[in-house]
Scaffold this motif. Structure first.
Motif, PDB file in Angstrom:
ATOM      1  N   LYS A 265      35.227  28.890  48.313  1.00  0.00           N
ATOM      2  CA  LYS A 265      35.129  29.311  49.709  1.00  0.00           C
ATOM      3  C   LYS A 265      34.400  30.642  49.848  1.00  0.00           C
ATOM      4  O   LYS A 265      33.508  30.806  50.687  1.00  0.00           O
ATOM      5  N   SER A 266      34.780  31.626  49.001  1.00  0.00           N
ATOM      6  CA  SER A 266      34.189  32.963  49.111  1.00  0.00           C
ATOM      7  C   SER A 266      32.953  33.135  48.238  1.00  0.00           C
ATOM      8  O   SER A 266      32.162  34.057  48.439  1.00  0.00           O
ATOM      9  N   GLY A 267      32.798  32.258  47.238  1.00  0.00           N
ATOM     10  CA  GLY A 267      31.688  32.402  46.300  1.00  0.00           C
ATOM     11  C   GLY A 267      31.926  33.489  45.270  1.00  0.00           C
ATOM     12  O   GLY A 267      31.013  33.871  44.532  1.00  0.00           O
ATOM     13  N   CYS A 268      33.150  34.010  45.179  1.00  0.00           N
ATOM     14  CA  CYS A 268      33.500  35.101  44.264  1.00  0.00           C
ATOM     15  C   CYS A 268      34.295  34.572  43.069  1.00  0.00           C
ATOM     16  O   CYS A 268      34.890  33.486  43.121  1.00  0.00           O
ATOM     17  N   ILE A 269      34.308  35.345  42.010  1.00  0.00           N
ATOM     18  CA  ILE A 269      35.160  35.056  40.855  1.00  0.00           C
ATOM     19  C   ILE A 269      36.551  35.621  41.157  1.00  0.00           C
ATOM     20  O   ILE A 269      36.710  36.820  41.359  1.00  0.00           O
ATOM     21  N   SER A 270      37.540  34.752  41.194  1.00  0.00           N
ATOM     22  CA  SER A 270      38.894  35.165  41.582  1.00  0.00           C
ATOM     23  C   SER A 270      39.810  35.401  40.387  1.00  0.00           C
ATOM     24  O   SER A 270      40.802  36.120  40.500  1.00  0.00           O
ATOM     25  N   GLU A 271      39.487  34.797  39.240  1.00  0.00           N
ATOM     26  CA  GLU A 271      40.326  34.967  38.050  1.00  0.00           C
ATOM     27  C   GLU A 271      39.455  34.973  36.800  1.00  0.00           C
ATOM     28  O   GLU A 271      38.380  34.374  36.769  1.00  0.00           O
ATOM     29  N   VAL A 272      39.966  35.641  35.784  1.00  0.00           N
ATOM     30  CA  VAL A 272      39.344  35.638  34.462  1.00  0.00           C
ATOM     31  C   VAL A 272      40.360  35.045  33.490  1.00  0.00           C
ATOM     32  O   VAL A 272      41.528  35.451  33.476  1.00  0.00           O
ATOM     33  N   VAL A 273      39.915  34.075  32.697  1.00  0.00           N
ATOM     34  CA  VAL A 273      40.801  33.378  31.772  1.00  0.00           C
ATOM     35  C   VAL A 273      40.547  33.873  30.357  1.00  0.00           C
ATOM     36  O   VAL A 273      39.395  33.954  29.910  1.00  0.00           O
ATOM     37  N   CYS A 274      41.623  34.219  29.667  1.00  0.00           N
ATOM     38  CA  CYS A 274      41.564  34.600  28.247  1.00  0.00           C
ATOM     39  C   CYS A 274      42.475  33.641  27.492  1.00  0.00           C
ATOM     40  O   CYS A 274      43.689  33.869  27.388  1.00  0.00           O
ATOM     41  N   GLU A 275      41.911  32.524  27.044  1.00  0.00           N
ATOM     42  CA  GLU A 275      42.658  31.466  26.382  1.00  0.00           C
ATOM     43  C   GLU A 275      43.803  30.985  27.285  1.00  0.00           C
ATOM     44  O   GLU A 275      43.552  30.376  28.314  1.00  0.00           O
ATOM     45  N   LYS A 276      45.073  31.302  26.973  1.00  0.00           N
ATOM     46  CA  LYS A 276      46.196  30.781  27.758  1.00  0.00           C
ATOM     47  C   LYS A 276      46.631  31.725  28.875  1.00  0.00           C
ATOM     48  O   LYS A 276      47.560  31.410  29.625  1.00  0.00           O
ATOM     49  N   GLU A 277      45.969  32.899  28.989  1.00  0.00           N
ATOM     50  CA  GLU A 277      46.308  33.850  30.045  1.00  0.00           C
ATOM     51  C   GLU A 277      45.221  33.867  31.102  1.00  0.00           C
ATOM     52  O   GLU A 277      44.062  33.565  30.819  1.00  0.00           O
ATOM     53  N   SER A 278      45.604  34.228  32.317  1.00  0.00           N
ATOM     54  CA  SER A 278      44.606  34.432  33.363  1.00  0.00           C
ATOM     55  C   SER A 278      44.952  35.690  34.136  1.00  0.00           C
ATOM     56  O   SER A 278      46.125  36.063  34.259  1.00  0.00           O
ATOM     57  N   PHE A 279      43.924  36.348  34.630  1.00  0.00           N
ATOM     58  CA  PHE A 279      44.076  37.618  35.332  1.00  0.00           C
ATOM     59  C   PHE A 279      43.303  37.542  36.649  1.00  0.00           C
ATOM     60  O   PHE A 279      42.113  37.222  36.655  1.00  0.00           O
ATOM     61  N   LYS A 280      43.993  37.837  37.731  1.00  0.00           N
ATOM     62  CA  LYS A 280      43.355  37.834  39.040  1.00  0.00           C
ATOM     63  C   LYS A 280      42.476  39.075  39.184  1.00  0.00           C
ATOM     64  O   LYS A 280      42.789  40.129  38.636  1.00  0.00           O
ATOM     65  N   SER A 281      41.383  38.923  39.935  1.00  0.00           N
ATOM     66  CA  SER A 281      40.491  40.063  40.116  1.00  0.00           C
ATOM     67  C   SER A 281      39.864  40.026  41.504  1.00  0.00           C
ATOM     68  O   SER A 281      39.512  38.956  42.015  1.00  0.00           O
ATOM     69  N   ASP A 282      39.758  41.208  42.091  1.00  0.00           N
ATOM     70  CA  ASP A 282      38.964  41.357  43.305  1.00  0.00           C
ATOM     71  C   ASP A 282      37.522  41.709  42.972  1.00  0.00           C
ATOM     72  O   ASP A 282      36.621  41.483  43.775  1.00  0.00           O
ATOM     73  N   ALA A 283      37.331  42.292  41.788  1.00  0.00           N
ATOM     74  CA  ALA A 283      35.987  42.586  41.292  1.00  0.00           C
ATOM     75  C   ALA A 283      36.019  42.520  39.775  1.00  0.00           C
ATOM     76  O   ALA A 283      37.042  42.819  39.150  1.00  0.00           O
ATOM     77  N   LEU A 284      34.908  42.108  39.181  1.00  0.00           N
ATOM     78  CA  LEU A 284      34.815  41.929  37.733  1.00  0.00           C
ATOM     79  C   LEU A 284      33.577  42.648  37.220  1.00  0.00           C
ATOM     80  O   LEU A 284      32.478  42.471  37.759  1.00  0.00           O
ATOM     81  N   ILE A 285      33.761  43.445  36.169  1.00  0.00           N
ATOM     82  CA  ILE A 285      32.642  44.141  35.524  1.00  0.00           C
ATOM     83  C   ILE A 285      32.560  43.670  34.080  1.00  0.00           C
ATOM     84  O   ILE A 285      33.518  43.819  33.307  1.00  0.00           O
ATOM     85  N   LEU A 286      31.431  43.069  33.716  1.00  0.00           N
ATOM     86  CA  LEU A 286      31.187  42.622  32.347  1.00  0.00           C
ATOM     87  C   LEU A 286      30.382  43.698  31.634  1.00  0.00           C
ATOM     88  O   LEU A 286      29.186  43.850  31.868  1.00  0.00           O
ATOM     89  N   ALA A 287      31.062  44.470  30.798  1.00  0.00           N
ATOM     90  CA  ALA A 287      30.443  45.601  30.112  1.00  0.00           C
ATOM     91  C   ALA A 287      30.429  45.319  28.610  1.00  0.00           C
ATOM     92  O   ALA A 287      31.065  46.021  27.823  1.00  0.00           O
ATOM     93  N   VAL A 288      29.694  44.285  28.223  1.00  0.00           N
ATOM     94  CA  VAL A 288      29.674  43.832  26.834  1.00  0.00           C
ATOM     95  C   VAL A 288      28.231  43.696  26.366  1.00  0.00           C
ATOM     96  O   VAL A 288      27.291  43.744  27.163  1.00  0.00           O
ATOM     97  N   GLY A 289      28.066  43.507  25.061  1.00  0.00           N
ATOM     98  CA  GLY A 289      26.744  43.317  24.493  1.00  0.00           C
ATOM     99  C   GLY A 289      26.212  41.926  24.761  1.00  0.00           C
ATOM    100  O   GLY A 289      26.925  41.033  25.255  1.00  0.00           O
ATOM    101  N   ILE A 290      24.962  41.719  24.390  1.00  0.00           N
ATOM    102  CA  ILE A 290      24.292  40.448  24.668  1.00  0.00           C
ATOM    103  C   ILE A 290      25.004  39.280  23.992  1.00  0.00           C
ATOM    104  O   ILE A 290      25.284  38.259  24.627  1.00  0.00           O
ATOM    105  N   SER A 291      25.305  39.406  22.701  1.00  0.00           N
ATOM    106  CA  SER A 291      25.891  38.280  21.977  1.00  0.00           C
ATOM    107  C   SER A 291      27.263  37.913  22.531  1.00  0.00           C
ATOM    108  O   SER A 291      27.607  36.730  22.610  1.00  0.00           O
TER     109      SER A 291
END
Length: 532
Positions: free
Chosen positions: A280-306
């Motif tokens: 509906k909003s076109g936004c990322i609402s959650e981030v999944v880490c295997e069996k856990e998930s975390f809700k987010s209003d904003a997401l920053i990916l601060a990682v290397g290319i690989s």
């Protein structure tokens, strides 16, 4: 993968530091749950300069910030060869944002300004002075005339001057990147008349340790940007200081503890495996880490290319966007770090040194840790660390073979190493660690904003216009990502980012003349007919 034989204690600053950490955790746990629930949530993936920079500003603006650390695949960060200390490790004069940060944190982690040297397999090639203490001359003459070349003839040095035409033409704009990015660094040096000896003994090793690949495999645009920032913009820019211990111990750990005291949560061992798209909003609402998930209003990916490529491969939502698919065409190079304890004192004239291996196998740097690290200052033995760049072919070797090679290369530079015996060692292997700015890579790079309104990218490999490189660019891009989150969430104030120093007046004048010339040429008939 990280292979080490000597572990460092988890709390290197002693009992008082341990109590302070417990106190910080208690303060974090004491934040009422309802207060945290009422705050807008920002997830930061990655805990390097970019990730911590973003978290630092967002915490000050009152957001509920969680940092997901998935970097354990590079090796546990309690080892003395930590990913935080791999790669370019110096802190150059124009790192004004990082220097402001450590002042804000109340830290004193750095050495004084230091001299450095450059070697080839034939011995000493260049001695780099402290340029602030030398006569201040306009670029490029300050760097050219104050640098002390041990063997390079004057005529070879002056063949570097025509390259200033390309430096003036390359003004870090999008059009400049697109013009020079398809060309190799070697080709641009050849076009502007660089001598074979200057290229082999000076430029190629500098490019290899600055861009982590041979000059014939590096973008001319990245080369010009890197050389201008570190060397040519102002002669003082090549002055550098070093951290008086590991960056993790001296800067990152106290920085992380200050963030925890503000309520920031750090969750280790969380590899991002997917993201959830709110259709509906076109936004990322959650981030999944295997069996856990975390809700987010904003997401920053601060990682290397690989790491980002791994995340994209796992996520259907990211694979559906063109800018994330383009990142799959980017490359990374391997890094090998070798730390040696020797049975006797070796006289190493300079604390930091650049060198090229025999037959140009790779470029590498080596550091006298007795002169840099507080903990080795009074050591009776020599402690030296070598970082080997573009080391893809060296990572599979056995530790003993690697030590043998590095010991031989050190002896080529400084003869005293021949009479010393290695009594202990640590080998750090970091596959796909450094960004590879290969010719044509610019069109695949990501910008700080994405097609998801609440997802932002930070790191030293993204496109931005600040003009900085390496750690400073990572940190600045983290602040830029934080500013985008602040703007999107409509809360808090923007971080102040110190711009790079203005061009010297004669460079400004020449660039203005150059732009006017191009504008005039563009009005001529058939100006777009020939390949640019």
């Amino acid at each position: 993968m990280l292979a080490c034989s000597r572990a460092r204690p988890v709390f290197p600053h002693g009992t008082a530091d341990f109590r302070r950490r417990l106190c910080c955790r208690a303060q974090e746990q004491a934040i009422p749950l309802t207060e945290r629930q009422n705050k807008k949530k920002v997830l930061v993936v990655g805990s390097g300069w970019a990730g911590l920079g973003a978290a630092h500003h967002l915490c000050k603006q009152g957001f509920d910030v969680t940092v997901l650390e998935g970097g354990y695949e590079l090796g546990w960060k309690t080892k003395s060869l930590s990913p935080d200390d791999a790669g370019i490790r110096g802190f150059w004069y124009p790192y004004r944002n990082i220097f402001n940060l450590v002042d804000e944190l109340g830290l004193k982690p750095f050495t004084s300004w230091t001299k450095s040297a450059q070697y080839s397999d034939e011995g000493l090639e260049v001695e780099y002075p402290i340029y602030q203490n030398s006569p201040q001359l306009p670029t490029p003459f300050g760097t050219l005339l104050n640098t002390q070349f041990a063997r390079l003839p004057l005529i070879d040095r002056f063949t570097s001057l025509p390259l200033m035409a390309a430096v003036i033409d390359f003004d870090n704009t999008d059009s400049a990147w697109r013009k020079y990015d398809p060309i190799t660094a070697r080709e641009i040096l050849k076009q502007f008349g660089c001598s074979e000896r200057l290229y082999r003994d000076v430029f190629d090793p500098l490019i290899r340790v600055g861009l982590f690949a041979p000059a014939e495999q590096c973008s001319a645009a990245a080369t010009l940007g890197m050389l201008y920032y570190f060397v040519l913009a102002n002669q003082k820019h090549f002055d550098l200081v070093w951290c008086r211990g590991t960056v993790r111990d001296k800067i990152f750990l106290p920085w992380i503890e200050s963030l925890k005291a503000q309520g920031c949560r750090f969750l280790e061992g969380r590899k991002v495996t997917d993201v959830v798209l709110n259709e509906k909003s076109g936004c990322i609402s959650e981030v999944v880490c295997e069996k856990e998930s975390f809700k987010s209003d904003a997401l920053i990916l601060a990682v290397g290319i690989s790491t980002l490529q791994e995340i994209v491969q796992r996520s259907a939502a990211l694979c559906a966007r063109e800018e994330f698919l383009q990142i799959m065409k980017m490359n990374s190079t391997d890094l090998l770090t070798v730390k040696l304890w020797l049975d006797k004192k070796v006289n190493i004239p300079y604390a930091s040194n650049v060198s090229s291996a025999p037959d140009n196998a790779c470029a590498w740097t080596f550091f006298d840790l007795n002169a840099i690290y507080d903990e080795y200052e009074e050591s009776a033995s020599t402690v030296v660390q070598a970082d080997l760049y573009y080391a893809n072919d060296l990572l599979p070797l056995k530790d003993e073979k690697i030590v043998e090679k590095v010991k031989s290369w050190l002896s080529n530079c400084i003869k005293d190493f021949e009479n010393a015996t290695v009594v202990d060692q640590e080998i750090g292997r970091f596959p796909n660690f450094h960004s590879h700015f290969f010719p044509g890579s610019y069109k695949h790079m990501m910008r700080g904003s994405t097609s998801f309104p609440n997802v932002y990218i930070a790191g030293d490999w993204i496109i931005n216009r600040h003009g900085s490189w390496s750690q400073e660019k990572s940190y600045v891009s983290g602040l830029e990502a934080a500013n985008r989150a602040v703007d999107y969430l409509e809360e808090g104030s923007l971080a102040r980012i110190v711009p790079v120093e203005d061009d010297e007046p004669h460079i400004q004048l020449l660039r203005s003349f150059n732009r006017n010339l191009y504008e005039l040429r563009a009005q001529l008939p058939l100006s777009n007919y020939f390949l640019q």
